[in-house]
Design an enzyme around this catalytic site. Sequence first.
Site, PDB file in Angstrom:
ATOM      1  N   GLU A   1      -1.252   6.862 -13.462  1.00  0.00           N
ATOM      2  CA  GLU A   1      -0.175   5.885 -13.635  1.00  0.00           C
ATOM      3  C   GLU A   1      -0.137   5.255 -15.035  1.00  0.00           C
ATOM      4  O   GLU A   1      -0.351   4.044 -15.200  1.00  0.00           O
ATOM      5  CB  GLU A   1      -0.292   4.781 -12.582  1.00  0.00           C
ATOM      6  CG  GLU A   1      -0.160   5.283 -11.167  1.00  0.00           C
ATOM      7  CD  GLU A   1      -0.146   4.179 -10.121  1.00  0.00           C
ATOM      8  OE1 GLU A   1       0.290   4.433  -8.994  1.00  0.00           O
ATOM      9  OE2 GLU A   1      -0.563   3.040 -10.448  1.00  0.00           O
TER      10      GLU A   1
ATOM     11  N   GLU B   1      -0.893   9.405  -4.119  1.00  0.00           N
ATOM     12  CA  GLU B   1      -1.126   8.089  -3.525  1.00  0.00           C
ATOM     13  C   GLU B   1       0.088   7.679  -2.710  1.00  0.00           C
ATOM     14  O   GLU B   1       1.220   7.776  -3.175  1.00  0.00           O
ATOM     15  CB  GLU B   1      -1.373   6.997  -4.579  1.00  0.00           C
ATOM     16  CG  GLU B   1      -2.749   6.991  -5.206  1.00  0.00           C
ATOM     17  CD  GLU B   1      -2.946   5.793  -6.136  1.00  0.00           C
ATOM     18  OE1 GLU B   1      -2.266   4.766  -5.935  1.00  0.00           O
ATOM     19  OE2 GLU B   1      -3.760   5.893  -7.058  1.00  0.00           O
TER      20      GLU B   1
END
Length: 454
Positions: free
Chosen positions: A166, A355
């Site tokens: 991320e 995720e």
Amino acid sequence: MEEFQFRDDFHWGVSTSAFQIEGAHDQYGKGPSIWDKFTENKKNISNRDNAKIACDFYHKYEEDLQTIKALGIPNFRFSISWSRIYPEGYGHINQKGVDFYNRLIDRCLELEIEPWVTLYHWDLPHNIELRGGWTNRRIVDWFFEYTAFCVAHFGDRVKRWMVLNEPMVFTGAGYFLGIHAPGKRGLKNFVPAVHHAVLAQAVSGNIIKDLRPDSIVGTTFSCSLIEPFRPDNEKDIRAAKRVDALTNRLFIEPSLGMGYPLKELPFLKRIEKYMRHDDEARMKFDFDFVGIQNYTREIIKFSRFTPYIGAKLVESKKRNVPTTEMGWEVYPKSLYAMAKKFSAYDGVKQVIVTENGAAFDDEIQNDKIYDSNRISYIAQNLKQLKRAHLENLKVSGYFVWSLLDNFEWSEGYRPRFGIVHVDYKTLNRTIKSSALWYQQVIQYNQTQMKQSCL
């Protein structure tokens, strides 16, 4: 269970990250990371929590791997702590850190659990931050050195790698808003951090392939469905497009050779100051897969008072929608939308949900934990992923966040995302009903796979 059946080659897994679970923060030769330093300021973290012990995975990894094995989860995503390998970020190697990850990887393979390793999950060595961190172009070389070492020493057993976790979050929250480590603010920090993360992502992806051509290399992106507050209002529509460019396109498109989304984000033209003549070519890497990490959607409204972006979020609590403990809207269609969005890129070969999960206030009865809200959340998201699967989108895997309740960054220990409960006083683990439900989903898929082979 048929509604949760996927292809035989679909990857089922569970995710964690080093800083959030390992503990042993200053033991066995590990150096401090930016998050170790950030949590020293008690104002930065909810309830003044820290991750000095966290889940103590460093000492309890055998128990946790046995749980993964017992649940029949075939793939385990974890990250390597950069400062446990290189206490100062480069130069001196901490052999005790290397030994720990060797033990962890070997034990995974002994238990027939496939290790999926993330190289950078936000815990930058503090010594590198003292030299500018992600704002210093030299970080591309330091990260290259760290990556090359990990692949040379673990790549004989680790086949699946993720370069960054991320990058939009660790650059945006850490170098623009200052709400995450290292707590820097402003475009003067954000813009160079973005460019150097994009470069590092590609340069290190290439060295993995150079050293281990048989490796399967990906990277992960946070993403959310972005929609205008007023669908018929042009200002809201344009504001949503700007936020989408920032949230969902800023890191994937340069890696595909499409450059930065400057049209939607004119302030990013400042990035040219940090680019060298060959950077456009160096920013590109042909990833084997892209990991997407999605939890919710965001509703956007035009705001003339918000600098650079001209937009603001309309909070979930103001929209009277169901939310998780994080205050995030429960909106499973967002996962389908993101699977479709990233599958549409020609250069993306596979999309893996690395995720997805939710924090809820779990109900404990007779030492058992019933988290029906989490089961419902995961089930609804899997149904949306099945929808993408039936449309032949490039979806090829799903990893629950997270194996364990853990240290959730600036939120501390309050939100619990785990399918395994952790008592932070005793460190005892308790398998939640969501873990048993997930076990059934995986077992059903494995049974169907065996039957198809007969």
